[in-house]
Scaffold this motif. Sequence first.
Motif, PDB file in Angstrom:
ATOM      1  N   GLY A 172       0.795  -1.218   0.000  1.00  0.00           N
ATOM      2  CA  GLY A 172       0.000   0.000   0.000  1.00  0.00           C
ATOM      3  C   GLY A 172       0.829   1.270   0.000  1.00  0.00           C
ATOM      4  O   GLY A 172       2.053   1.250   0.062  1.00  0.00           O
ATOM      5  N   GLY A 173       0.134   2.388  -0.072  1.00  0.00           N
ATOM      6  CA  GLY A 173       0.813   3.682  -0.080  1.00  0.00           C
ATOM      7  C   GLY A 173      -0.100   4.795   0.405  1.00  0.00           C
ATOM      8  O   GLY A 173      -1.324   4.638   0.460  1.00  0.00           O
ATOM      9  N   LYS A 174       0.517   5.886   0.780  1.00  0.00           N
ATOM     10  CA  LYS A 174      -0.217   7.093   1.171  1.00  0.00           C
ATOM     11  C   LYS A 174       0.616   8.275   0.696  1.00  0.00           C
ATOM     12  O   LYS A 174       1.162   9.052   1.475  1.00  0.00           O
ATOM     13  N   ALA A 175       0.744   8.386  -0.623  1.00  0.00           N
ATOM     14  CA  ALA A 175       1.731   9.277  -1.229  1.00  0.00           C
ATOM     15  C   ALA A 175       1.418  10.749  -0.994  1.00  0.00           C
ATOM     16  O   ALA A 175       0.256  11.183  -1.025  1.00  0.00           O
ATOM     17  N   GLY A 204      -8.924   6.233  -8.004  1.00  0.00           N
ATOM     18  CA  GLY A 204      -8.083   6.231  -6.815  1.00  0.00           C
ATOM     19  C   GLY A 204      -7.637   4.847  -6.390  1.00  0.00           C
ATOM     20  O   GLY A 204      -6.990   4.694  -5.352  1.00  0.00           O
ATOM     21  N   HIS A 205      -7.976   3.837  -7.191  1.00  0.00           N
ATOM     22  CA  HIS A 205      -7.534   2.465  -6.911  1.00  0.00           C
ATOM     23  C   HIS A 205      -6.091   2.305  -7.382  1.00  0.00           C
ATOM     24  O   HIS A 205      -5.790   1.525  -8.299  1.00  0.00           O
ATOM     25  N   VAL A 206      -5.195   3.057  -6.785  1.00  0.00           N
ATOM     26  CA  VAL A 206      -3.789   3.068  -7.203  1.00  0.00           C
ATOM     27  C   VAL A 206      -2.937   3.101  -5.937  1.00  0.00           C
ATOM     28  O   VAL A 206      -3.099   4.001  -5.108  1.00  0.00           O
ATOM     29  N   CYS A 207      -2.030   2.137  -5.796  1.00  0.00           N
ATOM     30  CA  CYS A 207      -1.233   2.085  -4.563  1.00  0.00           C
ATOM     31  C   CYS A 207      -0.332   3.302  -4.414  1.00  0.00           C
ATOM     32  O   CYS A 207      -0.018   3.711  -3.292  1.00  0.00           O
ATOM     33  N   CYS A 208       0.056   3.907  -5.528  1.00  0.00           N
ATOM     34  CA  CYS A 208       0.934   5.086  -5.468  1.00  0.00           C
ATOM     35  C   CYS A 208       0.157   6.379  -5.675  1.00  0.00           C
ATOM     36  O   CYS A 208       0.735   7.422  -5.997  1.00  0.00           O
ATOM     37  N   ALA A 209      -1.165   6.348  -5.491  1.00  0.00           N
ATOM     38  CA  ALA A 209      -1.994   7.542  -5.694  1.00  0.00           C
ATOM     39  C   ALA A 209      -1.536   8.682  -4.801  1.00  0.00           C
ATOM     40  O   ALA A 209      -1.140   8.479  -3.651  1.00  0.00           O
ATOM     41  N   GLY A 210      -1.607   9.907  -5.331  1.00  0.00           N
ATOM     42  CA  GLY A 210      -1.260  11.090  -4.546  1.00  0.00           C
ATOM     43  C   GLY A 210      -2.413  11.481  -3.656  1.00  0.00           C
ATOM     44  O   GLY A 210      -3.095  12.486  -3.880  1.00  0.00           O
ATOM     45  N   SER A 211      -2.630  10.698  -2.602  1.00  0.00           N
ATOM     46  CA  SER A 211      -3.833  10.863  -1.780  1.00  0.00           C
ATOM     47  C   SER A 211      -3.691  11.907  -0.685  1.00  0.00           C
ATOM     48  O   SER A 211      -4.676  12.288  -0.054  1.00  0.00           O
ATOM     49  N   ARG A 212      -2.435  12.376  -0.434  1.00  0.00           N
ATOM     50  CA  ARG A 212      -2.217  13.480   0.519  1.00  0.00           C
ATOM     51  C   ARG A 212      -1.646  14.662  -0.253  1.00  0.00           C
ATOM     52  O   ARG A 212      -0.519  14.604  -0.746  1.00  0.00           O
ATOM     53  N   ALA A 269       5.950   9.716  -4.296  1.00  0.00           N
ATOM     54  CA  ALA A 269       5.728  11.115  -3.942  1.00  0.00           C
ATOM     55  C   ALA A 269       5.796  11.935  -5.219  1.00  0.00           C
ATOM     56  O   ALA A 269       6.355  11.495  -6.228  1.00  0.00           O
ATOM     57  N   GLY A 270       5.240  13.148  -5.162  1.00  0.00           N
ATOM     58  CA  GLY A 270       5.304  14.062  -6.304  1.00  0.00           C
ATOM     59  C   GLY A 270       5.684  15.454  -5.836  1.00  0.00           C
ATOM     60  O   GLY A 270       5.261  15.883  -4.756  1.00  0.00           O
ATOM     61  N   ILE A 271       6.485  16.152  -6.642  1.00  0.00           N
ATOM     62  CA  ILE A 271       6.965  17.493  -6.291  1.00  0.00           C
ATOM     63  C   ILE A 271       6.660  18.431  -7.453  1.00  0.00           C
ATOM     64  O   ILE A 271       6.988  18.127  -8.604  1.00  0.00           O
ATOM     65  N   ILE A 278       9.701   8.928  -7.084  1.00  0.00           N
ATOM     66  CA  ILE A 278       9.406  10.346  -6.893  1.00  0.00           C
ATOM     67  C   ILE A 278       9.284  11.011  -8.260  1.00  0.00           C
ATOM     68  O   ILE A 278      10.206  10.933  -9.078  1.00  0.00           O
ATOM     69  N   TRP A 279       8.139  11.635  -8.495  1.00  0.00           N
ATOM     70  CA  TRP A 279       7.908  12.332  -9.752  1.00  0.00           C
ATOM     71  C   TRP A 279       8.127  13.833  -9.566  1.00  0.00           C
ATOM     72  O   TRP A 279       7.804  14.380  -8.507  1.00  0.00           O
TER      73      TRP A 279
END
Length: 476
Positions: free
Chosen positions: A258-261, A287-295, A417-419, A439-440
């Motif tokens: 899982g993730g909470k990116a 949003g069914h994506v383990c690397c989703a940018g959910s935060r 993560a995304g920046i 990291i994107w």
Amino acid sequence: MTFDYAPAPESRAIVDIPASHGLFVDGRFRPAADEAVFKTVSPASEEVLSEVANAGAEDVDAAVRSARKAYESWSALPGSERAKYLFRIARLVQERARELAVLESLDNGKPIRESRDADLPLVAAHFFYYAGWADKLEHAGFGPAPRPLGVAGGVIPWNFPLLMLAWKVAPALATGNTMVLKPAETTPLTALAFARICQQAGLPPGVLNILTGDGATGAALVAHPGIDKVAFTGSTEVGKAIARTVAGTHKRLTLELGGKAAHIVFEDAALDQAVEGIVQGIFFNQGHVCCAGSRLLVQESVADEVLAALKARMSTLRVGDPLDKNTDVGAINSAEQLARIRELTEAGEAEGAERWAPECELPSTGYWFRPTLFTGVTQAHRIAREEIFGPVLSVLTFRTPQEAVEKANNTPYGLSAGIWTEKGSRSLWMANRLRAGVIWSNTFNKFDATSPFGGYQESGYGREGGRHGLGVYLDV
């Protein structure tokens, strides 16, 4: 003046779904030993699509024995010969891409545009890419004579059924392993269609076996003593159980969990572009994506501007029929997953976060959830800590880069993560401090067969994709 989109449905007529499916063992389809079956349904309509065999322990044993027998000849083949099969499979996937995309959207609920334009091209790309590696393994950096591990067991999730199959099957077969694959219970149909592609490609019997079933089937496969390598993608909870099962055995293990990116937006970012990235990061595939940018972490000075633009953009998202080419957000995969999303969003409201969702009419049948965001979120809220795995975004703010790093890393996960910033130096400074496997920078959810993917901490270990994806299937 505003214009409404006319329906643009993709035809179901190009897919012929058999009324029942067997297990794919030793190159042919057969019923489960105890003749157990289950039904797979379309999450958009709740209609039964097909009846599918439910593999038990006896079926798992038969599949592993078939894979072990096939391993002797498959691993002895020159890499150039194995490559021919993988190239053939890749071409057949391309030829049948439209059919497979429709089948994926029917069984999974994702919009046809995503199945057609993202999933299927990546599936073919992975088989092409690893076919190219099959005769070059001694030059891959794993020693002069790397050897396959033996029989691999793959257990894959329901969010990207065919793509996760490709992530595991392509490198396993390219490196000379054979495989027993267990697709998710709610999305078995494209894996079974892929089995027919393997037959069409002339893949030798036993090289790939596909067992449909529930969690008990996956557990039996992981625990089978004839398995040399386990590759799992799914929830952290199940990943921990698999790690306990494998501990102390000879089996190699990779886990993608899982993730909470964190999706981090600085004040100097191109904000309109960032908003598109935010939408892509959390609402892609519902949003069914383990690397989703959910935060979403937004610098305080531009938080109001970003939120206004984000709400305006969310109001244009079209929710509905996955086979309509205009649809942006499709159906939630199952009733169980919808209940999980509802539970966590209700907890967000109960804990004091402010909920917002655009007005949109949802279909009367199927499993649906509006794209949703929460403001006033703190790091203590469940919606900021737990993986929702749905179209729900938690918005937090920060003032300094160091604060952004601390908030981004305040999670047991570490997948992505995304920046967003115009300064390359800041992007690199952040990337060196974020604990995430992928990291994107100024983009999000971009994948390529040549790039490795994987996480840290409770997001798992090991890498899939790229040259790194070969090593986890080799004895080095």
